[in-house]
Design a protein around this motif. Structure first.
Motif, PDB file in Angstrom:
ATOM      1  N   PRO A 267       1.278   6.485   3.857  1.00 54.98           N
ATOM      2  CA  PRO A 267       0.157   7.353   4.243  1.00 54.98           C
ATOM      3  C   PRO A 267       0.443   8.788   3.885  1.00 54.98           C
ATOM      4  O   PRO A 267       1.550   9.281   4.058  1.00 54.98           O
ATOM      5  CB  PRO A 267       0.051   7.146   5.748  1.00 54.98           C
ATOM      6  CG  PRO A 267       1.400   6.684   6.174  1.00 54.98           C
ATOM      7  CD  PRO A 267       1.947   5.881   5.040  1.00 54.98           C
TER       8      PRO A 267
ATOM      9  N   ARG B 195      -3.067   9.850  -5.439  1.00 53.19           N
ATOM     10  CA  ARG B 195      -1.885   9.017  -5.639  1.00 53.19           C
ATOM     11  C   ARG B 195      -2.211   7.790  -6.467  1.00 53.19           C
ATOM     12  O   ARG B 195      -1.418   7.375  -7.311  1.00 53.19           O
ATOM     13  CB  ARG B 195      -1.315   8.588  -4.286  1.00 53.19           C
ATOM     14  CG  ARG B 195      -0.953   9.743  -3.369  1.00 53.19           C
ATOM     15  CD  ARG B 195       0.512  10.010  -3.132  1.00 53.19           C
ATOM     16  NE  ARG B 195       1.460   9.006  -3.393  1.00 53.19           N
ATOM     17  CZ  ARG B 195       2.198   8.397  -2.442  1.00 53.19           C
ATOM     18  NH1 ARG B 195       2.012   8.707  -1.172  1.00 53.19           N
ATOM     19  NH2 ARG B 195       3.116   7.517  -2.772  1.00 53.19           N
TER      20      ARG B 195
ATOM     21  N   PRO C 289       0.836  -1.204   0.000  1.00 54.79           N
ATOM     22  CA  PRO C 289       0.000   0.000   0.000  1.00 54.79           C
ATOM     23  C   PRO C 289       0.858   1.236   0.000  1.00 54.79           C
ATOM     24  O   PRO C 289       1.955   1.251   0.560  1.00 54.79           O
ATOM     25  CB  PRO C 289      -0.824  -0.137   1.272  1.00 54.79           C
ATOM     26  CG  PRO C 289      -0.134  -1.141   2.104  1.00 54.79           C
ATOM     27  CD  PRO C 289       0.670  -2.018   1.214  1.00 54.79           C
TER      28      PRO C 289
ATOM     29  N   VAL D  38      -5.296   9.816  -1.192  1.00 54.56           N
ATOM     30  CA  VAL D  38      -5.213   8.431  -1.668  1.00 54.56           C
ATOM     31  C   VAL D  38      -5.634   8.326  -3.126  1.00 54.56           C
ATOM     32  O   VAL D  38      -4.961   7.724  -3.965  1.00 54.56           O
ATOM     33  CB  VAL D  38      -6.070   7.510  -0.778  1.00 54.56           C
ATOM     34  CG1 VAL D  38      -6.179   6.120  -1.391  1.00 54.56           C
ATOM     35  CG2 VAL D  38      -5.472   7.423   0.619  1.00 54.56           C
TER      36      VAL D  38
ATOM     37  N   ILE E 192      -7.828  12.506   3.507  1.00 58.16           N
ATOM     38  CA  ILE E 192      -7.274  11.174   3.237  1.00 58.16           C
ATOM     39  C   ILE E 192      -7.729  10.684   1.858  1.00 58.16           C
ATOM     40  O   ILE E 192      -6.933  10.196   1.043  1.00 58.16           O
ATOM     41  CB  ILE E 192      -7.684  10.179   4.333  1.00 58.16           C
ATOM     42  CG1 ILE E 192      -7.066  10.604   5.662  1.00 58.16           C
ATOM     43  CG2 ILE E 192      -7.267   8.768   3.967  1.00 58.16           C
ATOM     44  CD1 ILE E 192      -7.541   9.788   6.847  1.00 58.16           C
ATOM     45  N   CYS E 193      -9.034  10.811   1.573  1.00 58.46           N
ATOM     46  CA  CYS E 193      -9.563  10.352   0.277  1.00 58.46           C
ATOM     47  C   CYS E 193      -8.895  11.105  -0.875  1.00 58.46           C
ATOM     48  O   CYS E 193      -8.515  10.510  -1.888  1.00 58.46           O
ATOM     49  CB  CYS E 193     -11.078  10.557   0.223  1.00 58.46           C
ATOM     50  SG  CYS E 193     -11.987   9.452   1.311  1.00 58.46           S
TER      51      CYS E 193
END
Length: 1428
Positions: free
Chosen positions: A12, A248, A9, A245, A241-242
């Motif tokens: 962060p 990316r 993953p 993410v 965060i959304c």
């Protein structure tokens, strides 16, 4: 940024940092890189090392305290406390302190006391408070952080690659100690559950599941509290965060675009799996549609603006590589998922907004355009609107950015083919090819356009430059230099690209942007197109002739080598050989090139076919297999409604594979002109095996897809898959000739042998072809070898009408099955369409065929449908193979929606159309028996069409109108080519239809008798109908018009003979008497009918006998029958003498018929005029047999007609000069009339040598008559001149002759030249005028291309014809001499006019005549000829 491994993953992007001096943690986003490990405490001079990284060298604090207690070196408790604090100052390990609480808790009954436990708890509390005081933070926060830190250490102690939800024994023991300490802290109010939860949410890794369960069980961190706190934090963190993410991950995917082949399979699978986040179905009702659309629009913007490094010049050069089928599948998949939530309009609006406000990635923008036009049907019109908007803005502000955007979008959309967007050449012509374009507003706009085009030139590909040169923008004459300057620049660029404009093909398709087509390939296309034109016209195409003169380098270097490619020549010369031979005879092929070609053809005679087949197999196998695989993949998508959204993309892939199979390379031929009609040889459609295999593969795939999809869903729930498939096929123009030819084979030639599945599949295919009819050019259908030039081009709907014929029992059954299946499929497939939309899709010919077939085959359909009989259409019943086709058609007929269609004007079968269909039926092979057919005709004519209004194709209840329609239709049907007999025209009339026409004409005749008053002013409706048809010429060339008119008149005669004889004659009342009126018949004979008689002066026997029988029948209505007949025959002498000439010719056959009929009708002696005709025949017979001379009749030409016809029927010995000498005196007019009839026979013999009249015998007889006239000194030349001193003298004779015989009288005149002597020239002052006039007419006939009769010599055809040569020799060997008689002024003026005309046609002859004329006349002529 480098792509991330799908198994790891991404780091962060959102971290929480403790900001110094802040009372609470702060949310700080760091999307660039992960933050370093955080410290829960700020740095301090006294505590340079944080508590999380304390030294662990000192062991446990608890152990040290116990040792000191045992030694009891301290004197009091205060000292001990101070010692502990000093120890903590040097050995700070609070974490271990929290984990060692178990020793301080002793069970009851042991040595420890409650005081000791309380002392231990207070000790830990005091330590925490001391540390918190030193750090400057609240005690509860320090306790919560240290607790979370311990939990992290416990859970990470045995971290393994395979995470398990349980703790091991050591972890569980340490966690138990920690939880006990936390409980103690809770009891002393120095621990806060909410702060502990907050710290738990900040953990890098979630705790082990068992640890969470223990926290919940001991009520330290309950799920309810956690979720509440989690939601509070989530609202703050999730958007960030959304965003991070998704950004990316999207970057990860977009980085892979263009490197798809370099990525490993697992990475691509992970990327495709991640793209499922854009599946609309995932969100369903969980997300508001507006929010979802906003998210998708944002994503589309991010894609379009990602990494905008490409320049516009790169886009111009590379956009061809960004078409739908060549674009990375990851990108097209992403686009298609976005377009599910965004409509085409929303997508294009967003695209427009991005183009106007942001820097864009042109590869992504143009691939988005391609995906839109391929996958969204409505995108075509939306893009046209966008292009128009961009051009408006560009020319308003003279903005280059809008111009280049418009050009790039137009070219990109055009790359996907005409099935989804108009070709670039058409867009360029529509935008700039006329004065109404945006560039036409003034010079400034014009200069702006050409500056833009000039700036593009260095980056342009050759096809676009060719479009700009061949279809240049409209430029006013005064600004022409601007255009020429650009053309020069463009040609220079083409030269740099090594593409000479001179090498452009004769029929180059400028809509294509395929740069791989070299001059060799284009030349092959030109050859194919030239062969098509030559096959249709049998003439060398004008473009080829022009190229041989004006574009000789291309013609010699490319066209001829392509035409003269060596091949195995067929035994029977084909079109290719005929074309080469025509060019050779026209000196358009150099001899050395032709001889080289023939030698090469001979050299490869045995080897070529085998090599060709091997090469073809090896080259075509792989693309064909790819096409077959993609078609199989399409079938899996069509049967699954959840995958319909993938169908457009798959069809685009199939289109790409199909293009490879058909071949766009220089080694293949292709239909050249974009809008050229498609030639189809209906009688014998020939297909190349390769093309036929491709078409069969596509048709089979279509039928299989239809059957498979129908197994799961009815047509209206199958989506647009099949429509897109057929539309894609129509976009391949070079496939259409083979496709339409194959459909011709299947429908026209093999239709009755097809099974139900084939019929249903082909019917549905035809419906979808009609849906895409805008993409299909017209069809040039050729129906037989006797047709030199094809009929006018047919629309695709008319083409189906020609293929679906109803003539035999088998063809009736097939046509009914096919049309029923087609109409049923359409009404089920498009059940939600309005009536107007259905009418636009359904070919009218199919509905009209059903209107003809269903009532013919089903008695139930001939009545008025009851409302309850109008059932709904059920697809399962109509598509059932076991269902009888008559029942299926009746089920469709009773359907309410179908009955609504029948009321539309475009679908109504008119009476004329019904008759055309009925006249095609072969009665002996009809599906109906004779009695059934008779019943059907009676219903259709008398019950349906006769009372129906004309607005719906009926007759308004008028018999005359019905008769007119029947007659016109019979004639039209007979003129049309009979497709079933290799193009031979049908000259017979359908007896059943003719019978109905006879009934109507008789009924009309009976009605006329009942009408009162004089009918003089009313014309005979029958002849009015026939003459109306002859008014308008329809067939272009003079020869075509002449042949059509001749055939038309033969048909007229056939119809007249088939009607009741009395119908030729009208009756009217004059006073109290009923009179016979033949004026219309006389006029029709004099103006038209006489022109189809082979003898030139007499009608055929059938129409002659029909008239006389009709005359006798009609006379029954007169009070005095004999008087009525006498009046008509007397009128014939002046108004229609050809009727009497015909009676004279056919009297031996006519007399017994008339006498028998007269006897049946009247029983009295013959009418006076009939008796006179019999007397003239008796006199002629007696004169020839015994020489009895009786008084001649007045007019004498009637006696001459009977005498001539009788002489012709006797032996040749009866034509001796002695017969003529016995005529006695005062017979000059009779002799001239005899000469006229003999000359008519002479002309007839030359025109039709095999029809019973011998040319030589007729000539000898004419010369004998002329000799007799000369001996008597009778004037005869004015017989050949229509405008003499007394035009009426021989006007009756000339008026009775056919037009063609009259035109050829000069030919007959010069046939008599052996008997022209000098004495004749001296005696007849009009002879020179007549001879010169005849010579001029002869020349005109030759110049106008009249096919003059020749005396056929073997292998020789004189030019000019021998008759012209004979005429010239007459004047040159016997010129007018000085002793010609003095001419009257009228003759002199006429001669002057003739000489002037002669000088235009033959100056040499005019000069000769002028030179040999006598001086007096010569001087007069000189004065008039000064003008020449």
């Amino acid at each position: 940024m480098s792509p991330l491994c799908p198994h790891t993953p991404p780091p962060p992007a959102c971290v929480v940092l403790w900001a110094p001096g802040s009372p609470s943690p702060q949310l700080l986003l760091s999307p660039a890189a992960p933050a370093p490990p955080r410290s829960p405490f700020p740095k301090s001079g006294a505590f340079p090392v944080s508590l999380l990284h304390l030294l662990s060298w000192g062991g446990s604090v608890r152990a040290a305290l116990r040792a000191r207690k045992r030694k009891n070196t301290f004197g009091s408790g205060a000292e001990l406390q101070q010692a502990a604090l000093r120890l903590l100052d040097h050995h700070q390990n609070l974490n271990d302190l929290l984990l060692e609480v178990e020793d301080s808790v002793k069970p009851a009954g042991q040595d420890g006391t409650e005081h000791q436990e309380a002392s231990s708890e207070s000790f830990i509390v005091s330590v925490l408070q001391e540390q918190a005081s030193r750090l400057g933070v609240p005690t509860v926060i320090l306790a919560a952080r240290n607790a979370v830190t311990n939990i992290e250490r416990i859970c990470q102690a045995s971290a393994s690659p395979s995470q398990v939800p349980l703790l091991n024994l050591d972890q569980r023991k340490r966690l138990s100690c920690l939880l006990q300490t936390v409980k103690d802290l809770l009891a002393n109010n120095v621990f806060c559950r909410s702060l502990f939860c907050q710290e738990m949410w900040k953990m890098k890794e979630p705790p082990v599941l068992e640890a969470v369960w223990h926290l919940h069980r001991d009520d330290i961190n309950g799920f309810q509290q956690t979720s509440e706190l989690g939601r509070k934090l989530e609202f703050k963190k999730v958007p960030y965060i959304c965003h991070a993410v998704l950004q990316r991950m999207l970057t990860w995917v977009l980085d892979a675009v263009g490197k798809e082949k370099q990525e490993d399979v697992s990475t691509l699978q992970a990327m495709r799996f991640w793209l499922n986040v854009f599946n609309v179905s995932v969100y369903k009702s969980a997300v508001h549609p507006d929010s979802l659309q906003q998210f998708f629009r944002h994503t589309l913007t991010e894609v379009l603006t990602y990494n905008p490094l490409l320049k516009v010049s790169d886009a111009i050069h590379m956009q061809k590589e960004w078409s739908f089928t060549r674009t990375c599948s990851l990108l097209t998949t992403l686009y298609r998922k976005l377009f599910v939530a965004l409509s085409a309009k929303d997508s294009i609006c967003q695209l427009q907004q991005v183009l106007e406000t942001r820097e864009v990635n042109w590869q992504h923008v143009l691939s988005c355009v391609s995906t839109l036009v391929v996958c969204q049907a409505e995108a075509e019109q939306l893009f046209k609107d966008l292009l128009s908007h961009l051009l408006i803005k560009a020319f308003e502000n003279y903005d280059m950015e809008n111009m280049i955007t418009a050009f790039l979008i137009a070219r990109q959309a055009a790359l996907e083919g005409p099935a989804v967007f108009m070709p670039y050449s058409e867009w360029f012509k529509a935008s700039f090819g006329n004065a109404g374009g945006r560039h036409g507003s003034g010079k400034k706009a014009l200069v702006f356009l050409f500056e833009f085009l000039s700036e593009l030139v260095p980056f342009e590909a050759a096809p676009y430059l060719k479009v700009h040169i061949m279809y240049p923008p409209f430029v006013p004459t005064k600004h022409r230099s601007i255009l020429l300057e650009y053309i020069t620049l463009a040609k220079t660029r083409l030269a740099d690209l090594k593409v000479a404009i001179e090498d452009m093909g004769l029929y180059e398709d400028l809509s294509s942007t395929d740069e791989s087509v070299q001059p060799q390939g284009q030349a092959l296309r030109d050859v194919e197109k030239a062969l098509q034109i030559f096959e249709n016209t049998r003439k060398i195409p004008t473009s080829v002739i022009e190229a041989s003169i004006f574009r000789r380098p291309y013609y010699i270097s490319w066209f001829l080598p392509a035409l003269l490619r060596p091949r195995v020549l067929p035994k029977t010369p084909d079109v290719h050989m005929a074309f080469i031979d025509s060019l050779k005879r026209a000196d358009k092929i150099p001899s050395n090139l032709y001889s080289t070609y023939m030698q090469a053809c001979c050299a490869m005679k045995e080897k070529m076919l085998q090599d060709e087949s091997k090469v073809e197999t090896s080259h075509s196998k792989e693309p064909a297999e790819q096409l077959k695989a993609e078609l199989a993949e399409l079938r899996t998508l069509i049967v699954d409604p959840t995958k319909y959204e993938d169908v457009p993309a798959q069809i685009a892939v199939i289109s790409d594979r199909l293009a490879s199979v058909l071949g766009y390379s220089s080694d293949e031929n292709e239909a050249a002109a974009l809008n050229s009609p498609i030639p189809v040889e209906v009688s014998a459609p020939g297909l190349e095996p390769r093309h036929q295999r491709v078409v069969d593969l596509l048709l089979t795939s279509f039928c299989q897809n239809l059957i498979a999809a129908s197994y799961f869903n009815p047509p209206d729930r199958q989506g647009p898959c099949l429509s897109l498939f057929v539309k894609m096929m129509c976009g391949h123009r070079n496939l259409l000739p083979a496709l339409l030819g194959r459909l011709c084979q299947l429908i026209y030639h093999q239709g009755p042998s097809l099974n139900d599945a084939h019929v249903l599949g082909l019917a549905a295919f035809v419906i979808h072809l009609s849906e895409s009819k805008a993409l299909i050019p017209e069809v040039e259908a050729s129906f037989g070898i006797s047709q030199p030039v094809p009929e006018k081009a047919l629309s695709i709907s008319e083409y189906w009408n020609r293929l679906l014929v109803c003539r035999t029992e088998e063809s009736f059954a097939f046509c009914t099955r096919f049309c029923t299946a087609a109409a049923s499929y359409l009404m089920c497939k498009f059940s939600s369409y309005s009536l107007e939309d259905l009418c636009a899709l359904l070919p009218p010919s199919l509905v009209k065929k059903l209107q003809y077939l269903v009532p013919r085959l089903c008695l139930e359909a001939r009545g008025i449908l009851c409302e309850e009989a109008k059932t709904d259409l059920i697809w399962s019943s109509l598509s059932c193979p076991s269902l009888n086709y008559r029942r299926a058609s009746l089920c469709l007929w009773r359907q309410a929606r179908f009955q609504e269609l029948l009321k539309e004007k475009a679908f109504q079968l008119s009476f004329r159309e019904w008759l055309l269909l009925e006249l095609e039926v072969y009665p002996e092979k009809d599906i109906l028996s004779a009695s059934e057919r008779q019943d059907f005709h009676y219903w259709a004519i008398y019950q349906w069409y006769l009372p129906a209004p004309s607005a719906s194709g009926g007759c308004d209840g008028q018999l005359e109108k019905a008769c007119a329609i029947i007659i016109n239709t019979i004639l039209d049907s007979s003129q049309r080519l009979d497709l079933g007999s290799c193009g031979q025209s049908k000259m017979s009339v359908n007896p059943d239809i003719l019978c109905k026409l006879q009934e109507m004409v008789l009924e009309l005749g009976c009605r006329r008798k009942l009408l009162s008053g004089c009918l003089d002013a009313q014309r005979h409706f029958l002849f009015e109908i026939l003459q109306e048809r002859l008014k308008d010429g329809k067939h272009g060339s003079a020869l075509g018009e002449q042949l059509w008119r001749q055939q038309e008149l033969l048909l007229h005669r056939r119809i007249l003979v088939g009607l009741p004889a009395s119908a030729l004659i009208m009756t009217c009342r004059k006073g109290k008497k009923t009179m016979l009126d033949c004026e219309d018949f006389f006029h029709f004979v004099n103006s038209e009918l006489k022109n189809v008689c082979s003898r030139g002066y007499a009608l055929s026997y059938d129409i002659t006998a029909h008239f006389f029988r009709g005359l006798l029948n009609a006379s029954l209505d007169c009070e005095e029958s004999a008087e009525g007949i006498n009046g008509v025959l007397t009128a014939c002498q002046t108004k229609c003498p050809i009727v009497l000439f015909s009676a004279a010719l056919w009297w031996p056959r006519l007399e017994p018929v008339l006498c028998s009929q007269w006897k049946r009708l009247f029983g009295a002696p013959l009418a006076e005029e009939l008796e006179r005709l019999r007397g003239w025949q008796s006199w002629a017979t007696s004169f020839l047999s015994s020489g009895v001379v009786l008084p001649l009749s007045d007019p004498p030409w009637i006696s001459a007609a009977f005498l001539h016809c009788t002489v012709e029927q006797q032996s040749p010995h009866g034509r001796e000069r002695n017969t003529l000498k016995r005529l006695g005196t005062d017979t000059e007019q009779l002799l001239v009339s005899l000469l006229f009839f003999s000359l008519m026979d002479l002309i007839s013999a030359k025109l039709a040598p095999k029809e019973g009249v011998d040319s030589q015998t007729a000539l000898e007889w004419s010369l004998e008559i002329l000799q007799c006239l000369e001996e008597r000194g009778t004037s005869w030349p004015l017989l050949f001149h229509a405008g003499g001193e007394d035009p009426q003298k021989y006007g009756v004779l000339r008026g009775a002759a056919s037009d063609r015989h009259t035109r050829l009288l000069p030919l007959a005149f010069y046939s008599l030249s052996p008997r022209f002597h000098r004495e004749l020239l001296a005696r007849e002052q009009t002879f020179l005028c007549v001879a010169l006039d005849s010579y001029i007419q002869l020349l005109r006939l030759f110049v106008e291309g009249e096919d003059l009769p020749q005396s056929h010599r073997a292998g020789q055809r004189p030019d000019p014809p021998e008759h012209v040569s004979e005429a010239r020799s007459l004047f040159l060997t016997h010129p007018p001499c000085s002793h010609l008689p003095v001419q009257s002024r009228g003759v002199g003026l006429l001669l002057q006019a003739l000489l002037a005309t002669c000088e235009e046609l033959d100056p040499e002859m005019a000069a000769t005549l002028l030179r040999f004329s006598r001086p007096g006349v010569a001087m007069e002529l000189d004065e008039e000829l000064l003008l020449f």
